[in-house]
Design a protein around this motif. Structure first.
Motif, mmCIF file in Angstrom:
data_model
loop_
_atom_site.group_PDB
_atom_site.id
_atom_site.type_symbol
_atom_site.label_atom_id
_atom_site.label_comp_id
_atom_site.label_asym_id
_atom_site.label_seq_id
_atom_site.Cartn_x
_atom_site.Cartn_y
_atom_site.Cartn_z
ATOM 1 N N PRO A 118 31.985 7.454 17.175
ATOM 2 C CA PRO A 118 31.670 8.272 17.671
ATOM 3 C C PRO A 118 32.095 9.657 16.689
ATOM 4 O O PRO A 118 32.735 9.529 16.227
ATOM 5 C CB PRO A 118 32.630 7.931 19.044
ATOM 6 C CG PRO A 118 33.879 7.429 18.866
ATOM 7 C CD PRO A 118 33.703 6.950 17.815
ATOM 8 N N ALA A 119 31.743 10.705 17.358
ATOM 9 C CA ALA A 119 31.948 12.374 16.686
ATOM 10 C C ALA A 119 33.627 12.406 17.608
ATOM 11 O O ALA A 119 33.718 12.000 17.846
ATOM 12 C CB ALA A 119 31.127 13.171 17.362
ATOM 13 N N ALA A 164 29.032 11.226 14.826
ATOM 14 C CA ALA A 164 28.761 9.718 14.935
ATOM 15 C C ALA A 164 28.166 9.402 13.705
ATOM 16 O O ALA A 164 27.190 9.410 13.210
ATOM 17 C CB ALA A 164 27.916 9.292 16.103
ATOM 18 N N GLY A 165 28.244 7.884 13.640
ATOM 19 C CA GLY A 165 27.744 6.690 12.577
ATOM 20 C C GLY A 165 28.558 6.234 12.408
ATOM 21 O O GLY A 165 29.390 5.962 11.875
ATOM 22 N N LYS A 166 28.235 4.895 11.113
ATOM 23 C CA LYS A 166 27.996 4.022 10.359
ATOM 24 C C LYS A 166 28.895 4.552 8.946
ATOM 25 O O LYS A 166 28.563 5.690 8.793
ATOM 26 C CB LYS A 166 27.397 2.719 9.971
ATOM 27 C CG LYS A 166 26.940 2.422 11.313
ATOM 28 C CD LYS A 166 26.081 1.568 11.152
ATOM 29 C CE LYS A 166 25.645 0.986 12.865
ATOM 30 N NZ LYS A 166 24.495 -0.613 11.984
ATOM 31 N N ASP A 183 39.169 14.472 20.240
ATOM 32 C CA ASP A 183 37.702 13.606 20.388
ATOM 33 C C ASP A 183 36.053 14.781 20.476
ATOM 34 O O ASP A 183 36.795 15.698 21.057
ATOM 35 C CB ASP A 183 37.663 12.775 22.093
ATOM 36 C CG ASP A 183 38.589 11.653 21.883
ATOM 37 O OD1 ASP A 183 38.627 11.394 20.448
ATOM 38 O OD2 ASP A 183 39.632 11.512 22.805
ATOM 39 N N ALA A 184 35.093 14.838 20.377
ATOM 40 C CA ALA A 184 34.676 15.564 19.922
ATOM 41 C C ALA A 184 33.353 15.934 21.878
ATOM 42 O O ALA A 184 33.451 16.672 22.009
ATOM 43 C CB ALA A 184 32.839 15.247 18.964
ATOM 44 N N GLU A 185 33.081 14.491 22.381
ATOM 45 C CA GLU A 185 31.991 14.785 23.432
ATOM 46 C C GLU A 185 34.220 15.052 24.475
ATOM 47 O O GLU A 185 33.224 15.388 25.700
ATOM 48 C CB GLU A 185 32.587 13.110 24.370
ATOM 49 C CG GLU A 185 31.674 13.102 25.354
ATOM 50 C CD GLU A 185 30.426 13.867 24.732
ATOM 51 O OE1 GLU A 185 30.070 14.000 26.778
ATOM 52 O OE2 GLU A 185 30.218 14.252 24.047
ATOM 53 N N GLU A 191 39.286 6.495 11.807
ATOM 54 C CA GLU A 191 38.607 7.853 11.191
ATOM 55 C C GLU A 191 38.974 8.954 10.132
ATOM 56 O O GLU A 191 38.410 9.777 9.582
ATOM 57 C CB GLU A 191 39.230 9.113 12.390
ATOM 58 C CG GLU A 191 38.390 8.290 14.060
ATOM 59 C CD GLU A 191 39.733 9.334 15.049
ATOM 60 O OE1 GLU A 191 38.769 9.209 16.333
ATOM 61 O OE2 GLU A 191 40.672 9.621 15.341
ATOM 62 N N TRP A 192 40.472 8.779 9.983
ATOM 63 C CA TRP A 192 40.558 9.685 8.476
ATOM 64 C C TRP A 192 40.217 9.240 6.986
ATOM 65 O O TRP A 192 39.758 9.469 6.260
ATOM 66 C CB TRP A 192 42.557 9.222 8.871
ATOM 67 C CG TRP A 192 43.033 9.882 7.379
ATOM 68 C CD1 TRP A 192 43.667 11.239 7.241
ATOM 69 C CD2 TRP A 192 42.565 9.465 5.648
ATOM 70 N NE1 TRP A 192 43.808 11.240 5.877
ATOM 71 C CE2 TRP A 192 43.828 11.322 5.206
ATOM 72 C CE3 TRP A 192 42.522 8.546 5.047
ATOM 73 C CZ2 TRP A 192 44.277 10.592 3.713
ATOM 74 C CZ3 TRP A 192 42.329 8.341 3.761
ATOM 75 C CH2 TRP A 192 42.874 9.409 3.032
#
Length: 354
Positions: A143-144, A128-130, A336-338, A224-225
């Protein structure tokens, strides 16, 4: 790798973008121009390959499928994997040398295959992050998520295709897919573009959506890509700031009849997160739209058939209608990681209770 881009990095990316030619994001003229360029490039490539193979056609027939001639480079193809044999029903390919055979990788005996149990196998976790997104280097926070390290191979897609053929189960498909859709890619099995290690190509949006659903994944968003392709420092290319034609498969050139390459080849061109072929080889469908009312989807990554468009760049948005099937279009999946974390915990709990 820094979690947040610096102000200096952001300014440098924006300055670099201003020196680059702007590309229309979704105008019908842009889509038509791209599709025309793809068609022209494909025609020229086919003419070159056919004329070359016609001159070099062997005098005796073989029972093995033709394997595309690859460039003499560190990324040249290796011998076929041990144990792999073409199906016995392979038939002669029209317009190709006498020993060329169409090979249906989805043929085989036994029960319908099942998707892999470990969905994250051969995927990478993007934290996760910018990151800096798009031509203007806009700061975007995600998000991750997981994303496939490699493009989906023909061997992987063949398992899905065989499952659909044997079961007729379309429960993972989009509700709006056409009647009698069987998910066979365009020119599936054509010798010059067929190898279990190559990326699957010739798939439209209904095909890639169905495959992703069958393996329990989804298509990545274009954001995401792009993060998986360029990392968090806003680089122009997966490998850095400078274009290097040796680090991606951007197609045939005079004297170099290159076609598709194995999905795990060219490791020197990997992204900061370790993803391969984020530029070139197969273009990749995403789950995002360029023009949703007109059903124009967003593809990323260019492909081996449009070398006239180099230098490729990670920010370019490729428009394509839902039914576009092209010998350069493929996919990679995301997760989705979560959601995967929660599902793993649930499976572990059920195993303990059992």
């Amino acid at each position: 790798m820094p979690d947040q881009p610096s102000a200096e990095a952001t300014a440098r990316r924006k300055s670099g973008r201003r020196r680059m030619e702007k590309v229309s994001d979704g105008a019908p003229t842009a889509m038509l121009a791209l599709m025309s360029a793809l068609a022209l490039s494909g025609a020229l490539t086919a003419w070159y390959l056919n004329s070359k193979t016609a001159r070099e056609a062997p005098t005796t027939a073989s029972t093995q499928p033709a394997v595309s001639t690859q460039p003499a480079s560190p990324h040249a193809l290796q011998p076929e994997p041990s144990g792999w044999q073409p199906p016995s029903s392979a038939s002669p390919a029209a317009g190709l040398p006498g020993d060329a055979r169409w090979v249906d990788l989805a043929e085989g005996d036994g029960p319908p295959p099942s998707p892999p149990e470990d969905r994250t196998a051969n995927m990478v976790l993007i934290p996760a992050g910018k990151f800096l997104y798009g031509e203007e280097s806009q700061e975007v926070d995600l998000p991750a998520f997981y994303i496939d390290r490699c493009e989906v191979s023909q061997a992987e897609y063949a398992q899905f295709l065989r499952y659909v053929r044997l079961t007729g189960n379309h429960s993972r498909c989009r509700a709006d897919e056409p009647p009698n859709k069987d998910h066979t890619p365009l020119n599936w099995g054509r010798p010059d573009i067929t190898d279990p290690r190559y990326p699957v190509v010739g798939v439209d949006y209904w095909d890639v959506w169905a495959y992703a659903g069958w393996v329990g994944k989804r298509l990545p968003t274009e954001e995401e890509w792009e993060k998986a392709a360029r990392g968090t420092d806003g680089r122009l290319y997966p490998w850095g700031e400078e274009w290097d034609e040796r680090l991606c498969n951007w197609g045939p050139t005079p004297g170099n009849p290159r076609t598709l390459l194995p999905v795990d080849s060219m490791p020197d061109g990997k992204s900061p997160f370790g993803c391969l072929h984020m530029l070139g080889n197969a273009a990749e469908w995403t789950g995002s739209f360029i023009d949703e009312p007109r059903h124009v989807h967003c593809g990323r990554g260019y492909c081996w058939r449009i070398g006239h468009m180099i230098p490729y760049r990670t920010t370019y948005r490729m428009p394509g209608p839902t039914n576009l099937r092209d010998e350069g279009s493929g996919l990679r999946c995301a997760l989705d990681a979560e959601g995967e974390k929660l599902e793993r915990a649930d499976r572990a709990e059920k195993k303990t209770d059992g």
